[in-house]
Design a protein around this motif. Structure first.
Motif, PDB file in Angstrom:
ATOM      1  N   ASN A  90      49.962  50.171  91.059  1.00  0.00           N
ATOM      2  CA  ASN A  90      48.825  49.653  90.322  1.00  0.00           C
ATOM      3  C   ASN A  90      49.189  48.319  89.674  1.00  0.00           C
ATOM      4  N   GLN A  91      48.553  47.289  90.089  1.00  0.00           N
ATOM      5  CA  GLN A  91      48.836  45.963  89.552  1.00  0.00           C
ATOM      6  C   GLN A  91      48.078  45.761  88.252  1.00  0.00           C
ATOM      7  N   ARG A  92      48.747  45.258  87.256  1.00  0.00           N
ATOM      8  CA  ARG A  92      48.122  45.029  85.953  1.00  0.00           C
ATOM      9  C   ARG A  92      47.176  43.845  86.040  1.00  0.00           C
ATOM     10  N   SER A  93      46.033  43.974  85.385  1.00  0.00           N
ATOM     11  CA  SER A  93      45.025  42.921  85.393  1.00  0.00           C
ATOM     12  C   SER A  93      45.539  41.679  84.677  1.00  0.00           C
ATOM     13  N   THR A  94      45.102  40.527  85.134  1.00  0.00           N
ATOM     14  CA  THR A  94      45.459  39.283  84.467  1.00  0.00           C
ATOM     15  C   THR A  94      44.401  38.898  83.436  1.00  0.00           C
ATOM     16  N   GLN A  95      43.404  39.729  83.291  1.00  0.00           N
ATOM     17  CA  GLN A  95      42.354  39.459  82.305  1.00  0.00           C
ATOM     18  C   GLN A  95      42.774  40.004  80.949  1.00  0.00           C
ATOM     19  N   THR A  96      42.366  39.303  79.902  1.00  0.00           N
ATOM     20  CA  THR A  96      42.642  39.744  78.542  1.00  0.00           C
ATOM     21  C   THR A  96      41.319  39.992  77.827  1.00  0.00           C
ATOM     22  N   PRO A  97      41.046  41.234  77.462  1.00  0.00           N
ATOM     23  CA  PRO A  97      39.796  41.510  76.751  1.00  0.00           C
ATOM     24  C   PRO A  97      39.832  40.938  75.337  1.00  0.00           C
ATOM     25  N   ILE A  98      38.727  40.331  74.932  1.00  0.00           N
ATOM     26  CA  ILE A  98      38.568  39.814  73.572  1.00  0.00           C
ATOM     27  C   ILE A  98      37.333  40.482  72.991  1.00  0.00           C
ATOM     28  N   ALA A  99      37.463  40.975  71.772  1.00  0.00           N
ATOM     29  CA  ALA A  99      36.347  41.659  71.115  1.00  0.00           C
ATOM     30  C   ALA A  99      36.167  41.100  69.707  1.00  0.00           C
ATOM     31  N   TRP A 100      34.945  41.109  69.213  1.00  0.00           N
ATOM     32  CA  TRP A 100      34.710  40.712  67.834  1.00  0.00           C
ATOM     33  C   TRP A 100      35.272  41.767  66.904  1.00  0.00           C
ATOM     34  N   GLN A 101      35.550  41.363  65.690  1.00  0.00           N
ATOM     35  CA  GLN A 101      36.196  42.239  64.724  1.00  0.00           C
ATOM     36  C   GLN A 101      35.396  43.492  64.399  1.00  0.00           C
ATOM     37  N   GLU A 102      34.110  43.493  64.644  1.00  0.00           N
ATOM     38  CA  GLU A 102      33.281  44.657  64.314  1.00  0.00           C
ATOM     39  C   GLU A 102      33.768  45.942  64.982  1.00  0.00           C
ATOM     40  N   VAL A 103      34.381  45.821  66.153  1.00  0.00           N
ATOM     41  CA  VAL A 103      34.805  47.029  66.858  1.00  0.00           C
ATOM     42  C   VAL A 103      35.938  47.756  66.142  1.00  0.00           C
ATOM     43  N   THR A 104      36.601  47.090  65.203  1.00  0.00           N
ATOM     44  CA  THR A 104      37.691  47.735  64.462  1.00  0.00           C
ATOM     45  C   THR A 104      37.293  48.097  63.036  1.00  0.00           C
ATOM     46  N   GLU A 105      36.089  47.751  62.618  1.00  0.00           N
ATOM     47  CA  GLU A 105      35.667  48.019  61.245  1.00  0.00           C
ATOM     48  C   GLU A 105      35.369  49.509  61.063  1.00  0.00           C
ATOM     49  N   PRO A 106      35.726  50.058  59.898  1.00  0.00           N
ATOM     50  CA  PRO A 106      35.602  51.508  59.663  1.00  0.00           C
ATOM     51  C   PRO A 106      34.209  52.081  59.955  1.00  0.00           C
ATOM     52  N   GLN A 107      33.159  51.357  59.632  1.00  0.00           N
ATOM     53  CA  GLN A 107      31.817  51.886  59.861  1.00  0.00           C
ATOM     54  C   GLN A 107      31.481  52.014  61.337  1.00  0.00           C
ATOM     55  N   ASN A 108      32.285  51.406  62.206  1.00  0.00           N
ATOM     56  CA  ASN A 108      32.045  51.474  63.645  1.00  0.00           C
ATOM     57  C   ASN A 108      33.010  52.405  64.365  1.00  0.00           C
ATOM     58  N   GLN A 109      33.885  53.069  63.630  1.00  0.00           N
ATOM     59  CA  GLN A 109      34.869  53.941  64.266  1.00  0.00           C
ATOM     60  C   GLN A 109      34.234  55.125  64.979  1.00  0.00           C
ATOM     61  N   GLN A 110      32.998  55.464  64.641  1.00  0.00           N
ATOM     62  CA  GLN A 110      32.298  56.553  65.331  1.00  0.00           C
ATOM     63  C   GLN A 110      32.117  56.257  66.816  1.00  0.00           C
ATOM     64  N   TYR A 111      32.219  54.978  67.184  1.00  0.00           N
ATOM     65  CA  TYR A 111      32.036  54.600  68.578  1.00  0.00           C
ATOM     66  C   TYR A 111      33.321  54.682  69.390  1.00  0.00           C
ATOM     67  N   SER A 112      34.409  55.085  68.749  1.00  0.00           N
ATOM     68  CA  SER A 112      35.686  55.335  69.414  1.00  0.00           C
ATOM     69  C   SER A 112      36.208  54.155  70.214  1.00  0.00           C
ATOM     70  N   PHE A 113      36.265  52.995  69.649  1.00  0.00           N
ATOM     71  CA  PHE A 113      36.866  51.848  70.321  1.00  0.00           C
ATOM     72  C   PHE A 113      38.344  52.144  70.527  1.00  0.00           C
ATOM     73  N   PRO A 114      38.940  51.873  71.623  1.00  0.00           N
ATOM     74  CA  PRO A 114      38.379  51.164  72.765  1.00  0.00           C
ATOM     75  C   PRO A 114      37.824  52.061  73.865  1.00  0.00           C
ATOM     76  N   ARG A 115      37.840  53.376  73.715  1.00  0.00           N
ATOM     77  CA  ARG A 115      37.389  54.250  74.806  1.00  0.00           C
ATOM     78  C   ARG A 115      35.935  54.004  75.204  1.00  0.00           C
ATOM     79  N   ARG A 116      35.088  53.612  74.267  1.00  0.00           N
ATOM     80  CA  ARG A 116      33.680  53.383  74.569  1.00  0.00           C
ATOM     81  C   ARG A 116      33.499  52.119  75.417  1.00  0.00           C
ATOM     82  N   TYR A 117      34.439  51.220  75.342  1.00  0.00           N
ATOM     83  CA  TYR A 117      34.367  49.951  76.045  1.00  0.00           C
ATOM     84  C   TYR A 117      35.267  50.003  77.275  1.00  0.00           C
ATOM     85  N   PRO A 118      35.109  49.092  78.202  1.00  0.00           N
ATOM     86  CA  PRO A 118      35.904  49.154  79.436  1.00  0.00           C
ATOM     87  C   PRO A 118      37.340  48.656  79.260  1.00  0.00           C
TER      88      PRO A 118
END
Length: 102
Positions: free
Chosen positions: A1-29
């Motif tokens: 399995n070759q590792r992707s050369t892409q680097t995901p970038i996300a806004w800070q909201e995905v790590t904020e406590p009020q958004n933890q219900q969305y289970s980042f990063p599992r909810r995102y690709p």
């Protein structure tokens, strides 16, 4: 399995406590990436230090754009360059995870 050369970038909201219900990063690709592979864009200047402390303690890399965001265009250039992006937390251990590149 070759590792992707892409680097995901996300806004800070995905790590904020009020958004933890969305289970980042599992909810995102980003499931195949570790926290160290994901870059968090810290853009909210009013909570920049707190956010940098939080995201770097979780192992994320961070790009700081808060000091140069579009709502700062009325400030003079000196004020923008006076932004100290490593001025967060008492421990310098995670400073290598922070950049203003972008």
């Amino acid at each position: 399995n070759q590792r992707s050369t892409q680097t995901p970038i996300a806004w800070q909201e995905v790590t904020e406590p009020q958004n933890q219900q969305y289970s980042f990063p599992r909810r995102y690709p980003f499931g195949k990436y570790s926290n160290r592979d994901i870059i968090i864009d810290v853009w909210k200047d009013w909570i920049r230090k707190e956010t940098l402390s939080n995201v770097t303690s979780l192992g994320y890399r961070a790009i700081v754009s808060s000091c140069w965001y579009l709502d700062h265009l009325s400030e003079d250039v000196e004020a923008m360059y006076d932004c100290q992006i490593w001025d967060f937390g008492d421990d310098e251990t995670n400073h290598d995870l922070v950049s203003s590149d972008g």
